[in-house]
Design a protein around this motif. Sequence first.
Motif, PDB file in Angstrom:
ATOM      1  N   PRO A 211       9.230  -4.757  -3.478  1.00 32.91           N
ATOM      2  CA  PRO A 211       8.751  -3.799  -3.039  1.00 32.91           C
ATOM      3  C   PRO A 211       9.705  -2.620  -2.472  1.00 32.91           C
ATOM      4  CG  PRO A 211       8.485  -6.140  -2.498  1.00 32.91           C
ATOM      5  CD  PRO A 211       9.395  -6.643  -3.305  1.00 32.91           C
ATOM      6  N   PHE A 212      10.338  -2.691  -1.739  1.00 31.89           N
ATOM      7  CA  PHE A 212      11.216  -2.226  -0.846  1.00 31.89           C
ATOM      8  C   PHE A 212      12.454  -1.554  -1.372  1.00 31.89           C
ATOM      9  CE2 PHE A 212       9.911  -5.642   1.772  1.00 31.89           C
ATOM     10  CZ  PHE A 212       9.203  -5.545   3.179  1.00 31.89           C
ATOM     11  N   PHE A 213      12.175  -1.238  -3.119  1.00 31.78           N
ATOM     12  CA  PHE A 213      12.962  -0.803  -3.228  1.00 31.78           C
ATOM     13  C   PHE A 213      12.503   1.075  -3.275  1.00 31.78           C
ATOM     14  CE2 PHE A 213      14.681   1.275  -7.604  1.00 31.78           C
ATOM     15  CZ  PHE A 213      16.047   2.144  -7.014  1.00 31.78           C
ATOM     16  N   GLN A 214      13.337   1.982  -2.993  1.00 32.42           N
ATOM     17  CA  GLN A 214      13.201   2.812  -3.237  1.00 32.42           C
ATOM     18  C   GLN A 214      14.532   4.142  -3.280  1.00 32.42           C
ATOM     19  OE1 GLN A 214      12.314   4.484   0.952  1.00 32.42           O
ATOM     20  NE2 GLN A 214      11.162   6.590   0.186  1.00 32.42           N
TER      21      GLN A 214
ATOM     22  N   LEU B  16       0.866  -1.504  -0.092  1.00 27.26           N
ATOM     23  CA  LEU B  16      -0.413  -0.422  -0.019  1.00 27.26           C
ATOM     24  C   LEU B  16       1.199   1.302   0.041  1.00 27.26           C
ATOM     25  CD1 LEU B  16      -3.089   1.650   0.411  1.00 27.26           C
ATOM     26  CD2 LEU B  16      -2.349   1.520   2.651  1.00 27.26           C
ATOM     27  N   ASP B  17       0.777   1.850  -0.411  1.00 31.67           N
ATOM     28  CA  ASP B  17       1.504   3.374  -1.224  1.00 31.67           C
ATOM     29  C   ASP B  17       1.417   4.273  -0.480  1.00 31.67           C
ATOM     30  OD1 ASP B  17       3.445   2.159  -2.499  1.00 31.67           O
ATOM     31  OD2 ASP B  17       2.510   2.715  -4.409  1.00 31.67           O
ATOM     32  N   LEU B  18       1.488   4.895   0.662  1.00 38.34           N
ATOM     33  CA  LEU B  18       1.450   6.157   0.999  1.00 38.34           C
ATOM     34  C   LEU B  18       2.089   7.496   1.042  1.00 38.34           C
ATOM     35  CD1 LEU B  18       2.976   4.795   4.891  1.00 38.34           C
ATOM     36  CD2 LEU B  18       0.102   4.450   3.830  1.00 38.34           C
ATOM     37  N   THR B  19       1.490   8.662   1.497  1.00 36.16           N
ATOM     38  CA  THR B  19       1.896   9.461   0.564  1.00 36.16           C
ATOM     39  C   THR B  19       3.610   9.917   0.027  1.00 36.16           C
ATOM     40  OG1 THR B  19       2.053  11.157   2.747  1.00 36.16           O
ATOM     41  CG2 THR B  19       0.506  11.647   1.339  1.00 36.16           C
TER      42      THR B  19
ATOM     43  N   GLU C 129      11.116   7.302  -4.330  1.00 31.14           N
ATOM     44  CA  GLU C 129      10.342   7.155  -5.013  1.00 31.14           C
ATOM     45  C   GLU C 129      10.577   5.371  -5.353  1.00 31.14           C
ATOM     46  OE1 GLU C 129       8.066   9.086  -6.944  1.00 31.14           O
ATOM     47  OE2 GLU C 129       9.316  11.052  -6.535  1.00 31.14           O
ATOM     48  N   PHE C 130       9.222   4.629  -5.046  1.00 33.77           N
ATOM     49  CA  PHE C 130       9.311   3.554  -5.335  1.00 33.77           C
ATOM     50  C   PHE C 130       9.272   2.890  -6.423  1.00 33.77           C
ATOM     51  CE2 PHE C 130       8.163   4.563  -0.645  1.00 33.77           C
ATOM     52  CZ  PHE C 130       8.790   3.173  -0.355  1.00 33.77           C
ATOM     53  N   ILE C 131       9.924   1.585  -6.587  1.00 31.71           N
ATOM     54  CA  ILE C 131       9.566   1.436  -8.245  1.00 31.71           C
ATOM     55  C   ILE C 131       7.609   0.091  -8.318  1.00 31.71           C
ATOM     56  CG2 ILE C 131      10.471  -1.276  -7.187  1.00 31.71           C
ATOM     57  CD1 ILE C 131      11.769  -1.258  -9.946  1.00 31.71           C
TER      58      ILE C 131
END
Length: 371
Positions: free
Chosen positions: A320-323, A102-105, A328-330
């Motif tokens: 999913p943890f890559f920032q 779940l992406d947050l701001t 920014e997330f992948i």
Amino acid sequence: MNSTTDWAGIVDARDAATRLLQTVPLCEKPLQLAIGECSLVIRSNSQSLLDRLGDYFHHLPRKTGLATIEVTAIESEKLETGLPFIDWQREAGKSGRKDAYLDLTDGRLVFKVRTGMLFLQSEQWRIAAGPCTAYDNQLVNFINSQVMNWLQQREWLICHAAALVLKGHGIAMAGFSGGGKSTLMLHLMEHPKSRYVTNDRLFLRRQGVRVEAVGIPKLPRINPGTLVNSPRLSPLLDQQRREQLLSLPKQELWDLEEKYDVDVERLYGRDRIDTSTPVPLDAMVILNWSREESAPLKLTKIDIAQRSELLNAVMKSPGPFFQDSLGEFIRDDEALQPAPYLALLKSVPIYEVTGKIDFAELSGLCLKLWD
């Protein structure tokens, strides 16, 4: 804390961190680790969990002072959030639900479907919560994800490969899932002049005219098919379990998923592990052999630019943890780009392995690469 209303209206990483930390007191003394130029501080509300992590990472130097990365692990029951997580698309050949997000701001929550572990990834907060002790391997993976982010933010390219230093040369082993790269790596570790680099995640970058490789501090994690035929690894199995496994049909034993961690220093000796110092990459072996094949084993030098199907065995999504360095997330639907891999690997000798599976014979061929 198990009430779904506790999570209503969550929008940013601070909101998520407040809920995950649960106002529980943390142990006074954290675990501090040095991984190359990267420093880690791991905090927890469980001293036994910190002790377990300290034992797992015992080969790493202990570091004091300013942390590059801080991770908090909260031992608790499974957290029932009621949040609308989205399943993370798995790689080709993998089935079943594993990760959801779940992406947050300004961050991302990652939920492990099978275990109920919940993780917060953001630039400020890196928190794991849930039954951490029961699923400590997922916590180790989360800690290593921070190291992976640190490397990739500094232009290291992620690869799906094992690696070691063999007779003074860096050699990587790639292959599709279940192809035997970890088993080959452990066969080669029998050579006294070898050092373990990484089991499943290898990072590359160009340094002058050479390509450098570095790993992450995760121990080899192998299935019983590798264990039962290795005298070196026999301490990982009791006699009863060994006999049970040896009674299985070969195909069933090969396919059995039952993971064991291999403590390299304790089983192979001190100074046989180096997961955080870059080494020159002098060769890569791509396993394209088959259990159904009866043809003789062959090790053939190839041009990877002409073999896109084999390059697919090397390329790896950061997950999913890559920032990235901009925060920014992948996305799980982002296609992997061959160009960076081809640019790095064009100067590295690449070998394809075909024919029947024979780890002893292939180990001998690898040892002869620099005779």
